[in-house]
Design an enzyme around this catalytic site. Structure first.
Site, short mmCIF file in Angstrom:
data_model
loop_
_atom_site.label_atom_id
_atom_site.label_comp_id
_atom_site.label_asym_id
_atom_site.label_seq_id
_atom_site.Cartn_x
_atom_site.Cartn_y
_atom_site.Cartn_z
N VAL A 33 0.84 -1.21 0.00
CA VAL A 33 0.00 0.00 0.00
C VAL A 33 0.88 1.26 0.00
O VAL A 33 0.51 2.29 -0.59
CB VAL A 33 -0.98 -0.03 1.20
CG1 VAL A 33 -0.27 0.14 2.53
CG2 VAL A 33 -2.08 1.00 1.05
N ASP A 34 2.06 1.16 0.60
CA ASP A 34 3.01 2.29 0.59
C ASP A 34 3.35 2.65 -0.86
O ASP A 34 3.29 3.82 -1.27
CB ASP A 34 4.26 1.86 1.35
CG ASP A 34 5.13 3.03 1.82
OD1 ASP A 34 6.19 2.77 2.38
OD2 ASP A 34 4.73 4.19 1.60
N THR A 123 -0.10 -6.48 7.82
CA THR A 123 -0.51 -7.85 7.43
C THR A 123 0.05 -8.29 6.08
O THR A 123 -0.25 -9.38 5.60
CB THR A 123 -2.05 -7.95 7.36
OG1 THR A 123 -2.53 -7.08 6.32
CG2 THR A 123 -2.69 -7.58 8.68
N TYR A 126 4.95 -7.20 6.47
CA TYR A 126 5.35 -7.30 7.89
C TYR A 126 4.81 -8.54 8.58
O TYR A 126 5.10 -8.79 9.75
CB TYR A 126 4.98 -6.03 8.63
CG TYR A 126 5.94 -4.86 8.40
CD1 TYR A 126 7.02 -4.98 7.51
CD2 TYR A 126 5.78 -3.65 9.04
CE1 TYR A 126 7.89 -3.93 7.29
CE2 TYR A 126 6.64 -2.58 8.83
CZ TYR A 126 7.70 -2.74 7.95
OH TYR A 126 8.56 -1.69 7.74
N1 APR Z 1 -5.23 -0.57 -1.08
C1 APR Z 1 -5.58 -1.18 0.09
N2 APR Z 1 -4.85 -2.12 0.68
C2 APR Z 1 -3.71 -2.51 0.05
C3 APR Z 1 -3.27 -1.93 -1.16
C4 APR Z 1 -4.09 -0.93 -1.73
N3 APR Z 1 -3.76 -0.32 -2.88
N4 APR Z 1 -2.09 -2.53 -1.52
C5 APR Z 1 -1.82 -3.44 -0.57
N5 APR Z 1 -2.79 -3.44 0.37
C6 APR Z 1 -2.91 -4.27 1.58
C7 APR Z 1 -2.21 -5.60 1.57
O1 APR Z 1 -2.98 -6.57 0.90
C8 APR Z 1 -2.12 -5.86 3.07
O2 APR Z 1 -3.34 -6.45 3.51
O3 APR Z 1 -2.29 -3.55 2.64
C9 APR Z 1 -2.01 -4.46 3.69
C10 APR Z 1 -0.65 -4.12 4.26
O4 APR Z 1 0.36 -4.74 3.49
P1 APR Z 1 1.72 -3.94 3.13
O5 APR Z 1 1.41 -2.87 2.19
O6 APR Z 1 2.72 -4.99 2.73
O7 APR Z 1 2.16 -3.25 4.50
P2 APR Z 1 2.85 -3.87 5.79
O8 APR Z 1 2.59 -5.32 5.95
O9 APR Z 1 2.46 -2.95 6.90
O10 APR Z 1 4.41 -3.71 5.48
C11 APR Z 1 4.94 -2.41 5.43
O11 APR Z 1 5.97 -2.83 3.32
O12 APR Z 1 5.59 -1.65 1.40
C12 APR Z 1 6.44 -1.79 2.47
O13 APR Z 1 7.38 0.39 2.77
C13 APR Z 1 6.49 -0.56 3.33
O14 APR Z 1 8.35 -1.32 4.60
C14 APR Z 1 6.95 -1.14 4.63
C15 APR Z 1 6.25 -2.48 4.68
#
Ligand code: APR
Length: 174
Positions: A33-34, A123, A126
């Site tokens: 999502v980042d 989720t 991480y």
């Molecule tokens: N909209 C909504 N949810 C999303 C989207 C989107 N466009 N893209 C991904 N997700 C969901 C994923 O399916 C997951 O359920 O967001 C949730 C969080 O996943 P991650 O984005 O991988 O975040 P996280 O697990 O907190 O890890 C953070 O990942 O991207 C890197 O820079 C970030 O280092 C950090 C780490």
């Protein structure tokens, strides 16, 4: 009365006052999502993140900071750093994840936001167990809303997958 709802979709396409980002401590952008938020929002968000880190250092796990939202359908992006599963004792990880939700809602309130959207923080990359994360997120938001009944109109849990959406529907129905 604050509405707590869940939808399935891409958080970068849903208009709200503040979109919460699952960031890393360096606020450096990334995947998931980042990556989606920075891609859709444009370079101004990362530029502001870099200024914040230059001024304040890395953002600790469980804390949140707001930036502008660039081209996103929002006024702010609230970046929060979720716990990495396995890096903390389980109870600490749960508390840190709850702190992400509380801190993000504090930031939204402080900027007079009325609607906030959350992804399922921690989720993805991480590795936080999805069921435990869902229960923790809903409990933390419910507690915060009960303590701040007039602060927000709507909190939206945006789920990328159908499975996540089903999980949040069940948790919100409890
Ligand atoms: N909209 C909504 N949810 C999303 C989207 C989107 N466009 N893209 C991904 N997700 C969901 C994923 O399916 C997951 O359920 O967001 C949730 C969080 O996943 P991650 O984005 O991988 O975040 P996280 O697990 O907190 O890890 C953070 O990942 O991207 C890197 O820079 C970030 O280092 C950090 C780490």
């Amino acid at each position: 009365m604050t509405l707590l709802e869940t939808v399935q979709g891409d958080i970068t396409t849903i208009p709200v006052d503040a979109i919460v980002n699952a960031a890393n401590s360096r606020l450096a952008g990334g995947g998931g999502v980042d990556g989606a938020i920075h891609a859709a929002g444009g370079p101004s968000i990362l530029e502001e993140c870099r200024r914040i880190v230059a001024a304040r250092g890395h953002l600790p796990t469980g804390q949140a900071v707001a930036t502008g939202a660039g081209r996103l359908p929002a006024r702010f992006v609230i970046h929060t750093v979720g716990p990495i599963w396995g890096r903390h004792p389980e109870d600490d990880a749960v508390e840190l994840l709850a702190s992400c939700y509380r801190s993000s809602l504090d930031e939204a309130r402080d900027r007079d936001c009325r609607t906030v959207s959350f992804p399922a923080i921690s989720t993805g990359v991480y590795g936080f167990p999805k069921d435990l994360a869902c229960r923790t997120a809903v409990a933390a938001v419910r507690e915060w809303v009960a303590e701040h009944p007039d602060a927000l109109d709507r909190v939206l849990f945006v789920c990328f997958s159908a499975g996540d959406h089903e999980r949040y529907l069940e948790e919100l129905a409890r």
